[in-house]
Design an enzyme around this catalytic site. Structure first.
Site, mmCIF file in Angstrom:
data_model
loop_
_atom_site.group_PDB
_atom_site.id
_atom_site.type_symbol
_atom_site.label_atom_id
_atom_site.label_comp_id
_atom_site.label_asym_id
_atom_site.label_seq_id
_atom_site.Cartn_x
_atom_site.Cartn_y
_atom_site.Cartn_z
ATOM 1 N N ASP A 158 0.813 -1.217 0.000
ATOM 2 C CA ASP A 158 0.000 0.000 0.000
ATOM 3 C C ASP A 158 0.846 1.267 0.000
ATOM 4 O OD1 ASP A 158 -2.256 1.625 0.343
ATOM 5 O OD2 ASP A 158 -2.178 1.454 2.525
ATOM 6 N N GLU A 406 3.463 -8.227 7.538
ATOM 7 C CA GLU A 406 2.186 -8.821 7.156
ATOM 8 C C GLU A 406 2.303 -9.898 6.080
ATOM 9 O OE1 GLU A 406 -0.763 -5.861 6.303
ATOM 10 O OE2 GLU A 406 -0.899 -5.282 8.398
ATOM 11 N N TYR A 462 -6.811 -2.984 12.759
ATOM 12 C CA TYR A 462 -7.648 -1.870 12.334
ATOM 13 C C TYR A 462 -9.098 -2.081 12.768
ATOM 14 C CZ TYR A 462 -3.533 -0.345 9.810
ATOM 15 O OH TYR A 462 -2.261 0.090 9.504
ATOM 16 N N GLU A 499 0.956 -1.297 14.115
ATOM 17 C CA GLU A 499 0.101 -0.419 13.302
ATOM 18 C C GLU A 499 -1.288 -0.402 13.898
ATOM 19 O OE1 GLU A 499 -0.174 -1.402 9.092
ATOM 20 O OE2 GLU A 499 2.012 -1.558 8.930
HETATM 21 C C1 GCB Z 1 -1.420 -2.385 6.729
HETATM 22 C C2 GCB Z 1 -0.114 -2.299 6.017
HETATM 23 C C3 GCB Z 1 0.206 -0.876 5.600
HETATM 24 C C4 GCB Z 1 -1.047 -0.187 5.065
HETATM 25 C C5 GCB Z 1 -2.059 -0.135 6.182
HETATM 26 C C6 GCB Z 1 -3.385 0.536 5.744
HETATM 27 O O1 GCB Z 1 -1.703 -3.303 7.434
HETATM 28 O O2 GCB Z 1 0.945 -2.845 6.740
HETATM 29 O O3 GCB Z 1 1.210 -0.912 4.634
HETATM 30 O O4 GCB Z 1 -0.774 1.094 4.583
HETATM 31 O O5 GCB Z 1 -2.356 -1.441 6.581
HETATM 32 O O6 GCB Z 1 -3.485 1.745 5.875
HETATM 33 O O7 GCB Z 1 -4.247 -0.165 5.254
#
Ligand code: GCB
Length: 592
Positions: A158, A406, A462, A499
């Site tokens: 991403d 990941e 997330y 994250e």
């Molecule tokens: C993740 C990735 C990261 C993305 C992020 C997102 O898990 O490691 O590279 O940018 O999510 O914002 O979706």
């Protein structure tokens, strides 16, 4: 490999500036023996993509060419001359007066080559053919499509696939007998430190002298025995950096210095013990960010002013650490982290190792099937771990290696792929830094095949965004449930967030919990903190991301990834102030 510096025995010439540049037409063959035809101007170091205006060329996949005229001072005639590239993304072929002199695969680590004197002329032509192609054998991992109609790279990650000469190109001289490498090994016992550097020297010499200086440049110790004992060590600590200087001198029969190099280094200890990450024996709580090398116009180009501002913003907020997501950052950045006292989790570009990953859930761009039967990146993965540890071994700021991000840790073959790589990192590092692999939500505590191999369980999560979007109450419940499952399975391993975050548009406001608003970002983190603050084994929170960053455009990425605490131009969103309050109100910096 040593970082190139000027010393009394070495000259350093920086080739930064404008170079000639060619983006070949389809089918155009470039002759390295001739001047680039119809070249345009390109600044180095920087990505090429955002220095040009043609949209169709911005995400061009293929070879691009750089050229520079190189005049070598006569005074350096007797010296070894080494051409060094901080990084070229992703594959570089370097031609010197028409002859291919070095090739390097991997866009985030340095490489160098001694120039062959026989090839030198009065006017030297330096050309670099750079490939922006990524595929199933490279890191980052991607899908490479090439057919009659088109050639393109579909990233399995991403961020925008910036390309070009991203870090400085330098020409440096050394004497014929030269210091090739220095590993500043030391051993701490209470307040005293035994410093026993491993110095590799090529050529004839009589004696090796070591001198240790403090930060004020006062000479503390001097020896020719190879070992020094420093009493009353002043430790390097998070947000309280202290750097010693080790001056290495190689001497000849007459006692004259043939070659000399000075390496700055900090002394600290660390350990993962009893659910804690100890730095200098004290529990350390990681508060900070996952970042990117990403700036308007520069793309992934090295820029020390931009780095400096980022470090100052981090310190302003009370952040004490960061992860170099998702690749090694510039050496200049790492040196600044040492100086700023910012703790670093140093990551290799082991990203995209999930064959069907796509941040755009409406597309499945990778090949279907088991990732580990599709990827062919193992050899490059090994190589980049070696290159990174060799490059960053002496940095006090580096306290963990992330050997991937990941991966499909839940698919058969993940263990066979990663176990040797984790072992390799452990074998290569004199400093025994812990090893991690940030985990993706698909690899649950029940299906993950890697967590028992790593030192800290690192979660990229997330809840409240991709899962429970807009529902922070549900997010809290699900996050807690998942963390507790990890804990149950691995009761001896600390856990941290590498994250967590939400896309947020600066200026979008609401009194309600509406995703993308600045309020939602604030409330999202409040909710997450309510959960993790109850967990004594939770050792850190790395926000995704420090700043908004460029990606390919698609339905979920409008003008890039907006999970930044700062905009891409480094304007604070509301959350910057709440995080500052949280991070600066702890008992003392960095400790929970
Ligand atoms: C993740 C990735 C990261 C993305 C992020 C997102 O898990 O490691 O590279 O940018 O999510 O914002 O979706």
């Amino acid at each position: 490999m040593l970082f190139p510096i000027q010393t009394t025995t070495r000259t350093l010439i920086d080739l930064s500036g404008t170079w000639d540049f060619l983006l070949p037409e389809k089918g155009q063959v470039v002759d390295p023996n001739k001047k680039l035809p119809n070249s345009i101007t390109m600044a180095v170091p920087a990505s090429f993509n955002d220095q040009i205006t043609e949209s169709k060329l911005r995400d061009y996949a293929g070879d691009i060419w750089y050229e520079k005229n190189l005049l070598i001072p006569q005074t350096l005639e007797d010296q070894r001359l080494v051409l060094r590239f901080g990084s070229v993304s992703h594959t570089a072929k370097v031609y010197f007066n028409g002859k291919l002199i070095v090739e390097h695969i991997g866009g985030f680590t340095p490489f160098e080559i001694e120039l062959d004197k026989a090839l030198m002329q009065e006017n030297n032509d330096l050309k670099v053919c750079v490939s922006s192609i990524l595929d199933s054998s490279t890191l980052p991992n991607a899908v490479h499509i090439k057919n009659e109609k088109e050639e393109k790279v579909l990233p399995l990650f991403d961020f925008f696939n910036y390309s070009g000469i991203h870090r400085p190109v330098k020409l440096y001289s050394t004497p014929q007998t030269y210091i090739e490498d220095i590993i500043v090994k030391y051993n701490v016992e209470g307040k005293s430190t035994i410093i026993e550097p491993e110095v590799s020297i090529t050529g004839d010499y009589k004696e090796l002298e070591l001198e240790l200086f403090d930060e004020e440049d006062a000479l503390l110790l001097q020896t020719t025995s190879g070992q020094m004992t420093l009493e009353n060590t002043r430790f390097w600590a998070p947000l309280d950096a202290y750097l010693y200087k080790l001056k290495v001198k190689v001497k000849d029969e007459q006692g004259k210095t043939i070659d000399t190099y000075t390496e700055e280094f900090g002394i600290r200890t660390f350990k993962v013990e009893n659910d804690q990450f100890l730095i200098n024996g004290k529990p350390f709580y990681f508060q900070g960010f996952g970042k990117h090398e990403d700036f308007p116009v520069l793309g992934k180009g090295m820029n020390e002013a931009a780095y400096n501002y980022d470090f100052n913003l981090m310190k302003w907020m009370g952040a004490n650490s960061l992860r170099t997501a998702h690749y090694p950052y510039a050496e200049e950045f790492m040196r600044m982290a040492d100086r700023a006292g910012i703790v670093v989790i140093d990551e290799v570009p082991g990203v995209g190792l999930f064959s069907r990953f796509n941040p755009d859930v409406t597309k499945n761009q990778g090949a279907a099937g088991n990732t580990w039967e599709i990827v062919k990146s193992f050899d490059n993965h090994k190589k980049v771990i070696q290159e990174l540890i060799e490059r960053d071994k002496n940095h006090a700021c580096v306290v963990m290696w992330a050997v991937g991000n990941e991966p499909a840790a839940h698919q058969d073959g993940a263990r066979e792929y990663f176990e040797p790589l984790i072992n390799l990192a452990r074998e290569l590092d004199w400093n025994d830094r812990p090893v991690i692999i940030p985990n993706i939500v698909n690899a649950t505590p029940d299906t993950d095949l890697l967590a028992d191999l790593v030192d800290v369980i690192c979660l990229n999560r997330y809840y409240g965004w991709y899962i429970d979007h807009g529902d922070l109450d549900a997010a809290k419940v699900h996050l807690k449930e998942e963390i507790e499952k990890w804990r149950e399975k691995y009761p001896d391993k600390p856990i941290m967030f590498t994250e967590f975050g939400v896309d947020t548009i600066q200026g979008l406001r609401s009194i309600h919990d509406i995703p993308y608003t600045e309020e939602y970002q604030v409330n999202f983190f409040k909710a997450q903190f309510e959960v993790i603050d109850q967990l004594p084994y939770f050792i850190g929170e790395h926000i995704w991301n420090f700043a908004d960053f460029e990606t390919l455009p698609f339905i979920r990425r409008i003008d890039g990834n907006k999970k930044g605490v700062f905009t891409r131009e480094r304007k604070p969103k509301m959350i910057a102030h709440s995080l500052k309050d949280r991070w600066t109100s702890t008992d003392y910096f960095g400790m929970k």
